[in-house]
Design a protein around this motif. Structure first.
Motif, mmCIF file in Angstrom:
data_model
loop_
_atom_site.group_PDB
_atom_site.id
_atom_site.type_symbol
_atom_site.label_atom_id
_atom_site.label_comp_id
_atom_site.label_asym_id
_atom_site.label_seq_id
_atom_site.Cartn_x
_atom_site.Cartn_y
_atom_site.Cartn_z
ATOM 1 N N SER A 138 0.841 -1.190 0.000
ATOM 2 C CA SER A 138 0.000 0.000 0.000
ATOM 3 C C SER A 138 0.877 1.241 0.000
ATOM 4 O O SER A 138 2.110 1.163 0.026
ATOM 5 N N ARG A 139 0.212 2.379 0.003
ATOM 6 C CA ARG A 139 0.922 3.655 0.001
ATOM 7 C C ARG A 139 1.784 3.825 1.247
ATOM 8 O O ARG A 139 2.816 4.504 1.219
ATOM 9 N N SER A 140 1.378 3.215 2.344
ATOM 10 C CA SER A 140 2.161 3.349 3.581
ATOM 11 C C SER A 140 3.553 2.748 3.434
ATOM 12 O O SER A 140 4.494 3.182 4.109
ATOM 13 N N ASP A 141 3.702 1.748 2.554
ATOM 14 C CA ASP A 141 5.038 1.186 2.312
ATOM 15 C C ASP A 141 5.942 2.206 1.628
ATOM 16 O O ASP A 141 7.138 2.289 1.915
ATOM 17 N N LYS B 57 -24.981 9.002 10.747
ATOM 18 C CA LYS B 57 -24.593 9.185 9.341
ATOM 19 C C LYS B 57 -23.078 9.340 9.237
ATOM 20 O O LYS B 57 -22.474 10.194 9.893
ATOM 21 N N VAL B 58 -22.486 8.497 8.413
ATOM 22 C CA VAL B 58 -21.030 8.454 8.245
ATOM 23 C C VAL B 58 -20.687 8.766 6.797
ATOM 24 O O VAL B 58 -21.325 8.239 5.865
ATOM 25 N N GLY B 59 -19.682 9.596 6.598
ATOM 26 C CA GLY B 59 -19.180 9.881 5.257
ATOM 27 C C GLY B 59 -17.761 9.361 5.105
ATOM 28 O O GLY B 59 -16.933 9.524 6.006
ATOM 29 N N VAL B 60 -17.483 8.705 3.982
ATOM 30 C CA VAL B 60 -16.147 8.180 3.689
ATOM 31 C C VAL B 60 -15.619 8.897 2.455
ATOM 32 O O VAL B 60 -16.185 8.769 1.363
ATOM 33 N N ILE B 61 -14.552 9.666 2.624
ATOM 34 C CA ILE B 61 -13.968 10.407 1.505
ATOM 35 C C ILE B 61 -12.899 9.535 0.852
ATOM 36 O O ILE B 61 -11.851 9.271 1.437
ATOM 37 N N GLY B 62 -13.184 9.062 -0.348
ATOM 38 C CA GLY B 62 -12.246 8.210 -1.074
ATOM 39 C C GLY B 62 -12.607 6.748 -0.942
ATOM 40 O O GLY B 62 -12.722 6.240 0.176
ATOM 41 N N LEU B 63 -12.800 6.078 -2.075
ATOM 42 C CA LEU B 63 -13.162 4.660 -2.059
ATOM 43 C C LEU B 63 -11.976 3.851 -2.560
ATOM 44 O O LEU B 63 -11.980 3.317 -3.662
ATOM 45 N N GLY B 64 -10.943 3.775 -1.730
ATOM 46 C CA GLY B 64 -9.750 3.009 -2.101
ATOM 47 C C GLY B 64 -9.536 1.844 -1.163
ATOM 48 O O GLY B 64 -10.500 1.237 -0.683
ATOM 49 N N GLY B 65 -8.282 1.539 -0.872
ATOM 50 C CA GLY B 65 -7.962 0.396 -0.033
ATOM 51 C C GLY B 65 -8.561 0.488 1.360
ATOM 52 O O GLY B 65 -9.094 -0.487 1.886
ATOM 53 N N ILE B 66 -8.498 1.676 1.976
ATOM 54 C CA ILE B 66 -9.103 1.870 3.291
ATOM 55 C C ILE B 66 -10.593 2.150 3.157
ATOM 56 O O ILE B 66 -11.418 1.595 3.882
ATOM 57 N N GLY B 67 -10.961 2.988 2.192
ATOM 58 C CA GLY B 67 -12.346 3.420 2.050
ATOM 59 C C GLY B 67 -13.325 2.288 1.788
ATOM 60 O O GLY B 67 -14.416 2.262 2.359
ATOM 61 N N HIS B 68 -12.953 1.319 0.943
ATOM 62 C CA HIS B 68 -13.917 0.267 0.615
ATOM 63 C C HIS B 68 -14.163 -0.658 1.809
ATOM 64 O O HIS B 68 -15.241 -1.249 1.941
ATOM 65 N N LEU B 69 -13.173 -0.774 2.700
ATOM 66 C CA LEU B 69 -13.385 -1.534 3.929
ATOM 67 C C LEU B 69 -14.180 -0.721 4.942
ATOM 68 O O LEU B 69 -15.029 -1.265 5.668
ATOM 69 N N ALA B 70 -13.939 0.594 5.004
ATOM 70 C CA ALA B 70 -14.694 1.454 5.924
ATOM 71 C C ALA B 70 -16.181 1.427 5.607
ATOM 72 O O ALA B 70 -17.017 1.409 6.517
#
Length: 477
Positions: A57-60, A171-184
């Motif tokens: 991931s980007r953290s690497d 109500k929850v908002g998730v900004i960005g549907l990527g590696g973290i977002g799709h799990l959130a």
């Protein structure tokens, strides 16, 4: 022997273990094969894990770019493998057990990883050593390649949502549907929250359908001022998975995000840059009593709870697979750097490449077995719930069978390949591969037969339900 001769020391040398890995030897360098040695003897609280899968991931990339990074550095912070050896004081896991490790997990007692020679070791190695308290048994229902991202990306969003302690229906908002977002999105929707995915208009085409299938109530495009105005003060919690540069590409700033929050709401940031967090407009946060949550190490109990939740609610990562060799790892890291990975890319050792991958398709998604389109019939709600329950249970049971067969293959192959009789055991390794693959194929055949039968029952029950005989349909099921 040379050291004893030079030092005049007659003491026997300690037995060692050779570790093969893919490492960055300098900042900005390429991944290169590398070897180093470890003492064979384990600390009483350590476990040695043979790595089967590692997500990148980007953290690497951030870890390699950090000014305090120590080289050589082996990337990989989301790891799945099996326990090869356990120290004398280890009771939480046992040899042969499939476990997961996330390198963002830790506590006041120190890091997860045991210091290994002069190398900063991540998951792109054939084995790693960790404190046993941070090696978590992986439920049988979670395929290896799907479980790996849960140890990093999953832990980040789970930690945020769990610490927020929102009421059901929030109500929850998730900004960005990527590696973290799709799990959130999956976590939040299964916790009983109303979830919106927030992105740019350019993201709508390829994210809106995925967001709905993952559990989102709506996709909110914030590329224009009118859309931002409509979303003002809407959310009890906002989880931002993007950094400032990615926000600017959507035409957003930190202040625009804060305007979408209700008073006393929580703003969660998944980025790891202290400089970015320090640039938040604190005046606006203070005036509206907003709470800032940053990514933090997940606790041990929380990590175990997350894995149980994923098994119970069928939360899983959407992944791409690649071979864990030098070429595959270099290409994967280049794709991560170029933001060319939709959700997560997972590197698998050759012995684990037979693992099934959960793909997003239309219809009912089953772990490891593709999808089964549901018939377009007027099915009574009671019958549909019963059918969904039957299919879910069937998928879990047969998924466990396939997972065990894959683990048997990986474990046996690893033991054979590490044997001193490697050359004479090639025939045995081939037999193990053939037998395990046959078992996996058999389980695939079984689940398809079960699903075909279930679809037939559903059609028959739907016909009865349409004719006003819903109870007969349930009895038939």
């Amino acid at each position: 022997k040379e050291r004893r001769a030079n030092d005049g020391d007659d003491a026997p040398a300690k037995p060692t273990v050779v570790v093969r890995c893919l490492a960055l030897k300098e900042r900005g360098g390429q991944l290169e094969p590398m070897r180093f040695t470890l003492d064979e003897e384990l600390d009483p609280k350590e476990v040695e894990i043979v790595v089967h899968a590692c997500a990148l991931s980007r953290s690497d990339l951030q870890a390699a770019a950090d000014e305090d990074a120590a080289f050589p550095l082996v990337p990989g912070r989301e790891i799945i493998g099996h326990v090869a050896k356990a120290g004398s004081a280890v009771s939480s896991v046992r040899p042969g057990q499939r476990v997961g490790v996330g390198l963002q997990m830790g506590d006041v007692d120190g890091d997860v990883l045991v210091k290994q020679a002069p190398v900063s070791v991540g998951g792109l190695a054939d084995r790693i050593r960790v404190r046993s308290r941070w090696a978590f048994p992986i439920p049988d229902a979670l395929p290896t390649d799907q479980a790996a991202p849960l140890m990093g990306a999953g832990a980040v969003c789970w930690s945020h949502l769990q610490r927020a302690k929102l009421k059901r229906g929030a109500k929850v908002g998730v900004i960005g549907l990527g590696g973290i977002g799709h799990l959130a999105v999956q976590f939040a929707s299964r916790m009983g929250y109303a979830v919106d995915v927030i992105g740019g208009e350019s993201d709508r085409a390829h994210n809106e359908e995925d967001a709905a299938q993952l559990g989102s109530s709506a996709f909110v495009a914030l590329s224009d001022a009118d859309a931002r105005k409509g979303a003002a003060r809407s959310y009890d919690l906002l989880l931002c998975t993007l950094d400032q540069d990615e926000l600017r590409a959507l035409g957003l700033k930190w202040g625009d995000c804060l305007k979408m929050l209700k008073s006393d709401a929580k703003f969660c940031v998944a980025c790891e840059s202290a400089a970015e967090v320090s640039s938040l407009p604190m005046k606006a946060m203070l005036e509206r009593r907003l709470v800032l949550q940053t990514s933090a190490a997940i606790t041990r109990n929380s990590a175990k709870e997350m894995l149980r939740f994923c098994e119970r609610h069928r939360v899983c990562s959407l992944t791409e697979k690649a071979e864990m060799d030098a070429d595959g790892a270099r290409k994967a890291l280049q794709r991560v750097s170029a933001a060319d990975v939709r959700y997560r890319i997972v590197l698998l050792r050759s012995s684990a490449m037979q693992a099934y991958t959960l793909q997003r398709r239309d219809g009912l998604v089953l772990p490891g077995f593709g999808s089964v389109p549901m018939p377009a019939l007027p099915v009574p709600a009671r019958l549909r719930r019963a059918t969904d329950s039957m299919l879910s249970q069937s998928a879990v049971l047969v998924g466990q069978l396939a997972t065990r067969s894959r683990d048997m293959l990986a474990n046996a192959t690893s033991q054979i390949n590490s044997s001193a009789l490697h050359n004479s055991w090639q025939a045995a390794a081939s037999a193990v591969r053939t037998g395990a693959q046959s078992l996996a194929n058999s389980s695939d055949s079984v689940v398809r037969q079960m699903l075909d039968k279930g679809k037939g029952v559903l059609q028959a029950g739907g016909a009865k339900g349409a004719a006003g005989k819903g109870k007969g349909g349930v009895r038939a099921l």
